[in-house]
Design a protein around this motif. Structure first.
Motif, PDB file in Angstrom:
ATOM      1  N   HIS A 260       0.813  -1.223   0.000  1.00 23.70           N
ATOM      2  CA  HIS A 260       0.000   0.000   0.000  1.00 23.70           C
ATOM      3  C   HIS A 260       0.845   1.272   0.000  1.00 23.70           C
ATOM      4  O   HIS A 260       0.295   2.378  -0.129  1.00 23.70           O
ATOM      5  CB  HIS A 260      -0.975  -0.009   1.174  1.00 23.70           C
ATOM      6  N   ARG A 261       2.151   1.127   0.102  1.00 24.05           N
ATOM      7  CA  ARG A 261       3.005   2.315  -0.030  1.00 24.05           C
ATOM      8  C   ARG A 261       2.946   2.865  -1.459  1.00 24.05           C
ATOM      9  O   ARG A 261       3.313   4.017  -1.706  1.00 24.05           O
ATOM     10  CB  ARG A 261       4.451   1.991   0.345  1.00 24.05           C
TER      11      ARG A 261
ATOM     12  N   ASP B 287       0.167   3.369  -2.927  1.00 26.33           N
ATOM     13  CA  ASP B 287      -1.046   4.175  -3.017  1.00 26.33           C
ATOM     14  C   ASP B 287      -0.684   5.652  -3.171  1.00 26.33           C
ATOM     15  O   ASP B 287       0.427   6.075  -2.830  1.00 26.33           O
ATOM     16  CB  ASP B 287      -1.912   3.988  -1.763  1.00 26.33           C
ATOM     17  N   ALA B 288      -1.649   6.417  -3.629  1.00 26.35           N
ATOM     18  CA  ALA B 288      -1.403   7.840  -3.887  1.00 26.35           C
ATOM     19  C   ALA B 288      -0.937   8.591  -2.636  1.00 26.35           C
ATOM     20  O   ALA B 288      -0.153   9.540  -2.725  1.00 26.35           O
ATOM     21  CB  ALA B 288      -2.675   8.489  -4.434  1.00 26.35           C
ATOM     22  N   ASP B 289      -1.419   8.156  -1.472  1.00 22.20           N
ATOM     23  CA  ASP B 289      -1.045   8.836  -0.223  1.00 22.20           C
ATOM     24  C   ASP B 289       0.084   8.130   0.509  1.00 22.20           C
ATOM     25  O   ASP B 289       0.329   8.382   1.694  1.00 22.20           O
ATOM     26  CB  ASP B 289      -2.252   8.974   0.699  1.00 22.20           C
ATOM     27  N   GLY B 290       0.777   7.221  -0.198  1.00 23.04           N
ATOM     28  CA  GLY B 290       1.891   6.503   0.413  1.00 23.04           C
ATOM     29  C   GLY B 290       1.455   5.418   1.387  1.00 23.04           C
ATOM     30  O   GLY B 290       2.287   4.872   2.120  1.00 23.04           O
TER      31      GLY B 290
ATOM     32  N   LYS C  74      -0.978   5.861   3.769  1.00 20.68           N
ATOM     33  CA  LYS C  74      -1.449   6.387   5.053  1.00 20.68           C
ATOM     34  C   LYS C  74      -2.890   5.991   5.362  1.00 20.68           C
ATOM     35  O   LYS C  74      -3.207   5.588   6.490  1.00 20.68           O
ATOM     36  CB  LYS C  74      -1.308   7.910   5.088  1.00 20.68           C
ATOM     37  N   THR C  75      -3.777   6.082   4.370  1.00 18.07           N
ATOM     38  CA  THR C  75      -5.183   5.746   4.596  1.00 18.07           C
ATOM     39  C   THR C  75      -5.337   4.289   4.992  1.00 18.07           C
ATOM     40  O   THR C  75      -6.073   3.957   5.930  1.00 18.07           O
ATOM     41  CB  THR C  75      -6.030   6.044   3.347  1.00 18.07           C
TER      42      THR C  75
ATOM     43  N   GLU D 299      -4.049   3.747   8.530  1.00 18.70           N
ATOM     44  CA  GLU D 299      -5.029   4.230   9.502  1.00 18.70           C
ATOM     45  C   GLU D 299      -6.196   3.249   9.641  1.00 18.70           C
ATOM     46  O   GLU D 299      -6.650   2.965  10.754  1.00 18.70           O
ATOM     47  CB  GLU D 299      -5.553   5.600   9.082  1.00 18.70           C
TER      48      GLU D 299
END
Length: 269
Positions: A78-79, A81-84, A86-87, A90
């Motif tokens: 998931h790193r 992903d567009a937000d690295g 983070k979502t 969380e």
């Protein structure tokens, strides 16, 4: 009588043995707490909470590892992903925290049956259960510090089970402790030979299931609530709980059965 729920597509084996619900992590070798595994466990616990026929829940695992913690491959993916990631990070931490709290808040006792390694969030899972029984080959660790990721969420459950010095030793060094040390620390209740593990766990479950389910529910909730209070508040709260418990039909039945030297018949009310 044993009933097995068909859950072939999922990472969790769900079985009923009389009044005990057995949840077996079945995604070896790591039995990691992936999002899918957390979801399956949460769903099973939610159903158990509302099932009057379930008296005890056992969390076990297939293979040589009880649970190695979160699925690091899943998290690393998931790193991208567009937000690295983070979502996702969380979401999975929130889901895991909810799961651990659900174990504590479940109105039925939860027993961890540990036959192998319990690491990071796997150690957190053990610490979150009401009772924990392991083989003499089991090991326990919170090794996140070794990979630059302090085991902050496992710390919450760990520090509520063992002394602060022992917890900090595990968290700061990341080193494994054996089953004997885990029992000495207070992380687990008993250490038994591998071939007797399930038998001993189910004997515990059978003993607990023979008690009034209402009394067990009242007692478990009270135990965790008073533990967070100061001494005076804890006694005030526990005294009120004791009075309410005395007013239940099961308490009346249990006391009468004791006086009359007969087996009680629990109504759950």
């Amino acid at each position: 009588m044993t009933d097995k729920t068909d859950n072939a597509a999922g990472p969790l084996i769900i079985e009923r043995v009389e009044t005990t619900l057995r949840l077996t992590l079945a995604n070896p070798p790591a039995n990691a707490l992936s999002m899918a595994m957390i979801s399956e466990l949460q769903s099973a616990l939610d159903k158990a909470a509302n099932d009057r026929t379930v008296r005890v829940v056992v969390i076990a695992a297939a293979g040589k590892v009880f649970c190695a913690g979160h699925d690091l491959k899943e998290m690393t993916a998931h790193r991208a992903d567009a937000d690295g990631g983070k979502t996702f990070f969380e979401d999975i931490m929130k889901a895991c925290a909810k799961l651990m709290q659900s174990i504590v808040k479940l109105p039925k006792p939860v027993i961890a049956e540990i036959g192998g390694i319990a690491s990071a969030a796997g150690c957190q899972l053990v610490a979150s259960c009401d009772l924990a029984i392991s083989t003499d080959k089991a090991t326990f660790a919170t090794p996140g510090v070794n990979i630059g990721l302090f085991c902050s969420t496992p710390m919450v459950a760990l520090s509520r089970n063992i002394s602060h010095k022992h917890a900090m030793e595990m968290l700061l060094t990341g080193e494994q402790i054996d089953a004997s040390s885990a029992r000495e620390y207070g992380l687990i209740n008993r250490v038994v030979p591998e071939e007797y593990l399930t038998h001993v766990v189910m004997k515990y479950a059978e003993s607990i299931a023979s008690k009034s389910p209402l009394t067990i529910k009242i007692g478990k909730e009270a135990f965790y609530r008073q533990a967070e209070m100061n001494l005076t508040d804890a006694y005030d709260y526990a005294s009120n709980v004791m009075v309410e418990n005395m007013m239940t039909g099961d308490a009346n039945e249990g006391i009468c059965a004791f006086v009359e030297k007969r087996a009680p018949e629990w109504k759950g009310e």
